[in-house]
Design a protein around this motif. Structure first.
Motif, PDB file in Angstrom:
ATOM      1  N   LEU A  66       0.842  -1.194   0.000  1.00 27.56           N
ATOM      2  CA  LEU A  66       0.000   0.000   0.000  1.00 27.56           C
ATOM      3  C   LEU A  66       0.883   1.253   0.000  1.00 27.56           C
ATOM      4  O   LEU A  66       1.760   1.390   0.848  1.00 27.56           O
ATOM      5  CB  LEU A  66      -0.867  -0.032   1.270  1.00 27.56           C
ATOM      6  N   PRO A  67       0.669   2.189  -0.931  1.00 30.30           N
ATOM      7  CA  PRO A  67       1.455   3.432  -0.922  1.00 30.30           C
ATOM      8  C   PRO A  67       1.265   4.192   0.388  1.00 30.30           C
ATOM      9  O   PRO A  67       0.170   4.161   0.977  1.00 30.30           O
ATOM     10  CB  PRO A  67       0.887   4.236  -2.095  1.00 30.30           C
ATOM     11  N   SER A  68       2.295   4.871   0.833  1.00 26.81           N
ATOM     12  CA  SER A  68       2.226   5.602   2.108  1.00 26.81           C
ATOM     13  C   SER A  68       1.145   6.675   2.087  1.00 26.81           C
ATOM     14  O   SER A  68       0.620   7.033   3.138  1.00 26.81           O
ATOM     15  CB  SER A  68       3.581   6.222   2.444  1.00 26.81           C
ATOM     16  N   SER A  69       0.784   7.174   0.926  1.00 28.17           N
ATOM     17  CA  SER A  69      -0.282   8.174   0.841  1.00 28.17           C
ATOM     18  C   SER A  69      -1.636   7.595   1.265  1.00 28.17           C
ATOM     19  O   SER A  69      -2.562   8.340   1.572  1.00 28.17           O
ATOM     20  CB  SER A  69      -0.381   8.731  -0.579  1.00 28.17           C
ATOM     21  N   GLU A  70      -1.741   6.281   1.296  1.00 30.04           N
ATOM     22  CA  GLU A  70      -2.995   5.625   1.672  1.00 30.04           C
ATOM     23  C   GLU A  70      -2.958   5.031   3.081  1.00 30.04           C
ATOM     24  O   GLU A  70      -3.880   4.322   3.476  1.00 30.04           O
ATOM     25  CB  GLU A  70      -3.333   4.539   0.650  1.00 30.04           C
ATOM     26  N   TRP A  71      -1.895   5.291   3.829  1.00 23.84           N
ATOM     27  CA  TRP A  71      -1.804   4.797   5.199  1.00 23.84           C
ATOM     28  C   TRP A  71      -2.636   5.697   6.108  1.00 23.84           C
ATOM     29  O   TRP A  71      -2.206   6.774   6.502  1.00 23.84           O
ATOM     30  CB  TRP A  71      -0.366   4.795   5.685  1.00 23.84           C
ATOM     31  N   ARG A  72      -3.820   5.265   6.434  1.00 29.40           N
ATOM     32  CA  ARG A  72      -4.697   5.998   7.347  1.00 29.40           C
ATOM     33  C   ARG A  72      -5.218   5.017   8.392  1.00 29.40           C
ATOM     34  O   ARG A  72      -5.657   3.917   8.044  1.00 29.40           O
ATOM     35  CB  ARG A  72      -5.856   6.629   6.576  1.00 29.40           C
ATOM     36  N   PRO A  73      -5.189   5.409   9.643  1.00 29.83           N
ATOM     37  CA  PRO A  73      -5.629   4.498  10.713  1.00 29.83           C
ATOM     38  C   PRO A  73      -7.037   3.947  10.493  1.00 29.83           C
ATOM     39  O   PRO A  73      -7.312   2.800  10.827  1.00 29.83           O
ATOM     40  CB  PRO A  73      -5.575   5.353  11.976  1.00 29.83           C
ATOM     41  N   GLU A  74      -7.913   4.745   9.914  1.00 29.66           N
ATOM     42  CA  GLU A  74      -9.296   4.303   9.737  1.00 29.66           C
ATOM     43  C   GLU A  74      -9.494   3.432   8.500  1.00 29.66           C
ATOM     44  O   GLU A  74     -10.574   2.877   8.306  1.00 29.66           O
ATOM     45  CB  GLU A  74     -10.243   5.517   9.687  1.00 29.66           C
ATOM     46  N   ALA A  75      -8.452   3.299   7.660  1.00 27.66           N
ATOM     47  CA  ALA A  75      -8.618   2.532   6.418  1.00 27.66           C
ATOM     48  C   ALA A  75      -7.446   1.592   6.170  1.00 27.66           C
ATOM     49  O   ALA A  75      -6.937   1.501   5.064  1.00 27.66           O
ATOM     50  CB  ALA A  75      -8.780   3.499   5.249  1.00 27.66           C
ATOM     51  N   LEU A  76      -7.007   0.901   7.199  1.00 28.82           N
ATOM     52  CA  LEU A  76      -5.894  -0.043   7.034  1.00 28.82           C
ATOM     53  C   LEU A  76      -6.404  -1.361   6.466  1.00 28.82           C
ATOM     54  O   LEU A  76      -7.567  -1.732   6.666  1.00 28.82           O
ATOM     55  CB  LEU A  76      -5.219  -0.290   8.387  1.00 28.82           C
ATOM     56  N   PRO A  77      -5.553  -2.082   5.770  1.00 26.73           N
ATOM     57  CA  PRO A  77      -5.958  -3.392   5.241  1.00 26.73           C
ATOM     58  C   PRO A  77      -6.384  -4.333   6.370  1.00 26.73           C
ATOM     59  O   PRO A  77      -5.900  -4.214   7.505  1.00 26.73           O
ATOM     60  CB  PRO A  77      -4.690  -3.915   4.564  1.00 26.73           C
ATOM     61  N   PRO A  78      -7.266  -5.271   6.068  1.00 19.53           N
ATOM     62  CA  PRO A  78      -7.735  -6.212   7.104  1.00 19.53           C
ATOM     63  C   PRO A  78      -6.606  -7.034   7.732  1.00 19.53           C
ATOM     64  O   PRO A  78      -6.731  -7.480   8.867  1.00 19.53           O
ATOM     65  CB  PRO A  78      -8.697  -7.124   6.344  1.00 19.53           C
ATOM     66  N   ALA A  79      -5.507  -7.224   7.023  1.00 20.80           N
ATOM     67  CA  ALA A  79      -4.393  -8.010   7.569  1.00 20.80           C
ATOM     68  C   ALA A  79      -3.657  -7.285   8.693  1.00 20.80           C
ATOM     69  O   ALA A  79      -2.899  -7.910   9.442  1.00 20.80           O
ATOM     70  CB  ALA A  79      -3.410  -8.345   6.446  1.00 20.80           C
ATOM     71  N   CYS A  80      -3.889  -5.986   8.829  1.00 18.79           N
ATOM     72  CA  CYS A  80      -3.209  -5.215   9.873  1.00 18.79           C
ATOM     73  C   CYS A  80      -3.910  -5.394  11.215  1.00 18.79           C
ATOM     74  O   CYS A  80      -5.130  -5.425  11.278  1.00 18.79           O
ATOM     75  CB  CYS A  80      -3.203  -3.729   9.517  1.00 18.79           C
ATOM     76  N   PRO A  81      -3.141  -5.481  12.282  1.00 22.57           N
ATOM     77  CA  PRO A  81      -3.760  -5.585  13.611  1.00 22.57           C
ATOM     78  C   PRO A  81      -4.478  -4.289  13.980  1.00 22.57           C
ATOM     79  O   PRO A  81      -4.088  -3.207  13.530  1.00 22.57           O
ATOM     80  CB  PRO A  81      -2.568  -5.848  14.543  1.00 22.57           C
ATOM     81  N   ALA A  82      -5.504  -4.402  14.772  1.00 18.99           N
ATOM     82  CA  ALA A  82      -6.255  -3.222  15.217  1.00 18.99           C
ATOM     83  C   ALA A  82      -5.338  -2.296  16.004  1.00 18.99           C
ATOM     84  O   ALA A  82      -4.497  -2.742  16.779  1.00 18.99           O
ATOM     85  CB  ALA A  82      -7.438  -3.656  16.072  1.00 18.99           C
ATOM     86  N   GLY A  83      -5.495  -1.011  15.770  1.00 21.30           N
ATOM     87  CA  GLY A  83      -4.715  -0.021  16.515  1.00 21.30           C
ATOM     88  C   GLY A  83      -3.263   0.073  16.097  1.00 21.30           C
ATOM     89  O   GLY A  83      -2.436   0.548  16.871  1.00 21.30           O
ATOM     90  N   LEU A  84      -2.929  -0.376  14.902  1.00 20.35           N
ATOM     91  CA  LEU A  84      -1.541  -0.319  14.426  1.00 20.35           C
ATOM     92  C   LEU A  84      -1.059   1.130  14.388  1.00 20.35           C
ATOM     93  O   LEU A  84      -1.696   1.988  13.775  1.00 20.35           O
ATOM     94  CB  LEU A  84      -1.449  -0.937  13.025  1.00 20.35           C
TER      95      LEU A  84
END
Length: 136
Positions: free
Chosen positions: A64-82
């Motif tokens: 995922l490009p860093s421009s799309e790294w948003r806490p509210e829209a992380l991929p499902p594979a990411c742990p909650a609260g990353l």
């Protein structure tokens, strides 16, 4: 005879001062070059560290490009609260570093980092042999 000796002494004094000035200027140029090389080395280390994070604990963000790294829209594979801040700002040898851009969607993924506070910045491309600095 005395004026000739004084003129000769003055020429020798001016020559030694000129030589001393050249040596001091050479040292200053050398010190600046060493600082630049150290900063470039720190940025290369920072890029390696970030890539390690993206292939390790933050692997869910690798594609995922860093421009799309948003806490509210992380991929499902990411742990909650990353926490994303450690990927955006960290330090190398006590010097702050910031992520400018991570773009894994290019044919060869690119990573751009910058010294904290708007200092030197460098780009790196993922190649067959690992990270390669762009433009150099």
């Amino acid at each position: 005879m005395l004026p000739l000796a004084m003129a000769g002494s003055l020429v020798l004094l001016l020559s030694s001062l000129s030589l001393q000035g050249m040596v001091l200027q050479g040292r200053q140029v050398q010190a600046l070059e060493q600082r630049r090389l150290r900063a470039e080395d720190q940025l290369a280390s920072a890029a390696q560290q970030l890539l390690g994070q993206l292939q390790g604990p933050y692997a869910c963000l690798y594609g995922l490009p860093s421009s799309e790294w948003r806490p509210e829209a992380l991929p499902p594979a990411c742990p909650a609260g990353l926490a994303l801040e450690p990927l955006r700002r960290w330090s190398v040898d006590g010097s702050p570093v910031e992520l400018i851009r991570w773009d894994p969607l290019l044919a060869a993924p690119e990573l751009w980092v910058q010294q904290g506070g708007g200092g030197l910045q460098r780009g790196f491309r993922m190649g067959a042999g690992g990270l390669q600095q762009l433009g150099g």
